[in-house]
Design an enzyme around this catalytic site. Structure first.
Site, mmCIF file in Angstrom:
data_model
loop_
_atom_site.group_PDB
_atom_site.id
_atom_site.type_symbol
_atom_site.label_atom_id
_atom_site.label_comp_id
_atom_site.label_asym_id
_atom_site.label_seq_id
_atom_site.Cartn_x
_atom_site.Cartn_y
_atom_site.Cartn_z
ATOM 1 N N THR A 239 0.843 -1.198 0.000
ATOM 2 C CA THR A 239 0.000 0.000 0.000
ATOM 3 C C THR A 239 0.879 1.248 0.000
ATOM 4 O OG1 THR A 239 -1.662 -1.229 1.198
ATOM 5 C CG2 THR A 239 -1.860 1.168 1.255
ATOM 6 N N CYS A 327 32.250 3.379 12.031
ATOM 7 C CA CYS A 327 32.720 2.630 13.196
ATOM 8 C C CYS A 327 32.072 1.247 13.153
ATOM 9 C CB CYS A 327 32.303 3.370 14.454
ATOM 10 S SG CYS A 327 33.055 2.693 15.918
#
Ligand code: PLP
Length: 394
Positions: A239, A327
């Site tokens: 949808t 990181c």
């Protein structure tokens, strides 16, 4: 005061965009596919948004699908074309793409596809000779970003796509335009006429996160990726996110209306920040400065300091920026973009990206100009690579 200079990561939702979305978050909540009368305005809003965005990009509404983000559009392009063209097993991309492209390529390598990662020079320009040499008889797809999210370097999409089509019109060309839609000229009927597939995300231009666009040129061999209901003409089940799609169309309208003045202002502020940094701090360089570059992006390589340290100090002062490095599981990996550009070790780890938007103020830029030299001086005092006595690198 918070200073937000991380607009390549995401942008603030424009007030006009919020306003345009509001009715569809309240009373106009109906499913656009529903048959009853109440759903008609919702369906109309969806199709009108498609028309607006298609026009902005120089395409036709049936060629524009709505997705949840650029990553989904990129996945749909890769897996859709791979499944529709099983006889071709080779992909060409660049070494500096966003992980949305690079990680899909690595997954396809694991599935037996050959992938060529074309390199860049010290300034971030694509190696054209290598690009041409990598095109093969079994090349299925070429995927190249328009503007780089870390450095802002712009690739010559028009030239690359026409080389591809002159070499073999059957090779498909995907452009990841996530950083450039609304910011650089894109005309799928003009300069981008040889681009078959294009991906972008609303949240990079002041629409909300969670909505993206996927252009598929008519006739392109591309199977459905998100299989489900008959939405989007059966080419993307699920949808439709009407409020966000309406917001994305409004964001594109506003950007188009204010583009020229915005870009001039943004570029002026970026250049002010860039020259101030170059004037006040030694041993810095600007990554990508020698290449065509987005006017809103400034990637500063600061030698002999850690980018993470700079970001931490900036953050303490309420300044939001970003580093090239990601990181990962406790170890600091240098940016793959800066690595591909062969940025020296002493700078690769100290690179910081500032990215501006039309909401960036001169006061914000002045705030960074005031604080940045002090931060770098403090960090260099702690750096083992920096000699305190001479105030020079060891
Ligand atoms: N491609 C580029 C060049 C990007 O900068 C980004 C986001 O940073 C993406 C793709 C992925 O966008 P999203 O996270 O909205 O799917």
């Amino acid at each position: 005061m918070m200073i937000y200079l991380d607009n390549n990561a995401t942008t603030m939702i424009a007030p006009e965009v919020r306003e345009a979305m509001f009715p569809f978050l309240q009373q106009e909540y109906f499913n656009p596919s529903s048959m009853y009368e109440a759903a008609r305005p919702v369906r109309n809003a969806l199709e009108s948004a498609r028309q607006t965005i298609a026009e902005h990009l120089g395409t036709q509404p049936p060629e524009l699908l709505f997705t949840s983000c650029a990553t989904e559009s990129v996945n749909a392009a890769f897996f859709g074309t791979v499944r529709a063209n099983p006889h071709r097993k080779h992909i060409v991309t660049t070494a500096v793409e966003h992980p949305a492209v690079l990680e899909v390529c690595k997954e396809l390598q694991r599935e037996g596809y050959a992938v060529s990662f074309v390199g860049v020079d010290r300034q971030g320009n694509i190696d054209l000779g290598e690009f041409v040499r990598e095109l093969r008889a079994d090349t299925l797809l070429v995927a190249v970003m328009h503007a780089n999210n870390e450095t802002g370097v712009i690739f010559p999409i028009e030239r690359l796509a026409s080389i591809v089509k002159e070499t073999d019109p059957e090779i498909l060309f995907l452009c990841d335009a996530t950083q450039s839609v609304t910011k650089l000229p894109i005309d799928l009927n003009g300069n981008f006429r040889n681009v078959d597939l294009l991906a972008f995300s609303g949240h990079k231009f002041h629409a909300p996160k969670g909505v993206g666009g996927f252009f598929v040129r008519r006739g392109t061999r591309c199977r459905t990726f998100m299989i489900g209901g008959h939405q989007e003409s059966g080419r993307r089940g699920g949808t439709e996110n009407v409020p966000f799609i309406v917001g994305m169309a409004r964001a594109i309208e506003i950007a188009a209306a204010t583009h020229d003045a915005d870009i001039q202002r943004i570029e002026h502020l970026r250049n002010k920040l860039e020259s101030a940094i170059l004037q006040t701090i030694s041993h810095v360089e600007i990554n990508g400065a020698g290449a065509p570059r987005m006017p809103n992006t400034l990637n500063v390589a600061v030698h002999f300091v850690e980018g993470e340290g700079i970001l931490y100090q900036l953050s303490e002062l309420g300044i939001c920026a970003s580093s090239g490095s990601a990181c990962t599981s406790g170890s600091l990996e240098p940016s793959h973009v800066l690595t591909a550009m062969d940025v020296p070790f002493t700078a690769k780890h100290g690179s910081v990206r500032f990215s501006l938007s039309r909401y960036t103020t001169e006061a914000e830029v002045d705030g960074v100009i005031e604080e940045f030299p002090g931060i770098i001086a403090r960090l260099r005092r702690l750096s083992p690579y920096w000699d305190q006595a001479t105030n020079q690198p060891r």
